[in-house]
Design an enzyme around this catalytic site. Sequence first.
Site, PDB file in Angstrom:
ATOM      1  CB  SER A  60      -0.960  -0.028   1.196  1.00  0.00           C
ATOM      2  OG  SER A  60      -2.002   0.900   1.061  1.00  0.00           O
ATOM      3  CG  ASP A 118      -6.246  -3.337  -3.725  1.00  0.00           C
ATOM      4  OD1 ASP A 118      -6.959  -2.603  -3.011  1.00  0.00           O
ATOM      5  OD2 ASP A 118      -5.053  -3.593  -3.455  1.00  0.00           O
ATOM      6  CG  HIS A 160      -5.400  -2.935   0.386  1.00  0.00           C
ATOM      7  ND1 HIS A 160      -4.882  -2.369  -0.762  1.00  0.00           N
ATOM      8  CD2 HIS A 160      -4.776  -2.306   1.427  1.00  0.00           C
ATOM      9  CE1 HIS A 160      -3.990  -1.445  -0.436  1.00  0.00           C
ATOM     10  NE2 HIS A 160      -3.914  -1.385   0.874  1.00  0.00           N
TER      11      HIS A 160
END
Length: 536
Positions: A250, A477, A504
């Site tokens: 991320s 995602d 995710h």
Amino acid sequence: MPFVGVTTSDNGREHVPFRKSSAVAMGAAALTLLLGACTGRAGGQADLAGADQDGQEPARSGLERFYGQQPAFKPCDPELPPGAPAVKAECARLKVPLDYQNPKGEQAEIALLRVPARGKKPIGSLVLNPGGPGFPGTDHAALTAAAWAKSPITERFDLVGFDPRGVGASKPELDCYTDAERDRGAKLSSIPAGIDDWTRQETRRLVEQCAARSGGKQVLAHVGTRDVARDVDVLRQALGDEKLSFAGTSYGTRLGAVYAEMFPKKVRAMVLDGAFDPLAGTRERRVQQSTGLQASFERMAASCATRQDCPLGTDSRRATRVFQKLVRPLIDKPARTSDGRGLAFEEAVEGVTAALYSKTTWPTAIAGIAELKAGNGDTLLKLRDTYHGRTADGVYPNSLEATLAINCLDEERHTPKQETALNRAAFKAAPFTDHGRPVKEARDGCEHWPVKPTLGYPYATGIEGLTDTLTVSVTGDAITPHEGGISLAKTLGGSLLTVEGEQHGALLAGNACVNKTVAAYLVDLRSPAEGTRCRL
């Protein structure tokens, strides 16, 4: 209470408080992102002392004493609590200049946790970042070591997690709100989930209280990603690695990409999972993310609609409208909860959003929505609390407060007109989050931050001398849409592993295909063939 710093005890152990993490909590700050930055490229940041474009440490920079450190890793104290991963962990601390332009000035201390390689012939260290920005990496290293317990990666690498400056157990610690203020809905985003936008007075007060509680405005000025990238290079050298091996998820993909831009010849291998698009500015990425969240909400609703008792109804096309009718009344009258706190509109939306990080948590959100129809907000409030990291006794970590402060240095800083337009666009893209009331004049929460943003857009472009990188991107995602992963891989000129699924990130998904591909890349520097795909 906020995380405490790392201190050395009389018995020679290092104090690093362990925090029980979850997949939801680790990704949560990605949704609270996008505060900050002027629209122009801040490319001059690469000229700060200690980092030049070819990744060499400049002579006479005053940084030699930082690069020459040898962290004294010792067994972590306290020992890991019940339920924590059973790994052999060592802790230490690393000193870095708060301001790399003034290496003789105030220092920051970075908390470190290392899980030594299982094998006898380690390649070196694998530095990890779990995302955020603002999430601590020390406990993430222990969790990753447990998840990869039988992987060639833990056999050949020391796993090293660090709490970035301002975060977790590192010092100084970013602190903007009390626990009581957090319970009362303290604002942590430029686009609040509720109906009250920032006022000019509130944005001034935010800076003052963050500075007062975090160690001064000079701290708020030096917690951006470019500062952290320099810390990573000091850490690389302190660990004894000629080149960096890195795995980030991320926001960790932004950190990795910025490091690659600033120190391209110091990269050995880099896995970037759940990518931030380096070419998308704040507005574009926020709308992309809102679009992804709405699509995930609709897929969750479609899954639910196969059941006659689905609280969103059996026609998934009407699910958003059903949800709006259910949660909008909470603006004026929160739902009851067993702890007496109540569930307000913004908390209900955050609870459902938290569940969209992974398909495995959809059933929990559906159960919470069903409870809400009966007037009970307990399950959605628990999801919201997980999103924020709140413990049962009302204690919050500083992760989302750090997210806010870091993004004030990373993101594009908007005028009220621009921020108002962005709010409207975000609600249009994700109508399940829309409170249904007119968006008045919105303000950027960072408008009075003590310095201009330091990241700049686009970033990580035109890099020369960079080895092959590996971007891992999940097709479904919702938080970092797949097109961002494609863009990052192309921008870096690296490889792309496409993963079909609904969550995710994929590094810790326990998927054999992903694990094998990533291990081959990290251990043997063997990149996957073009077009390689895995399925969760």
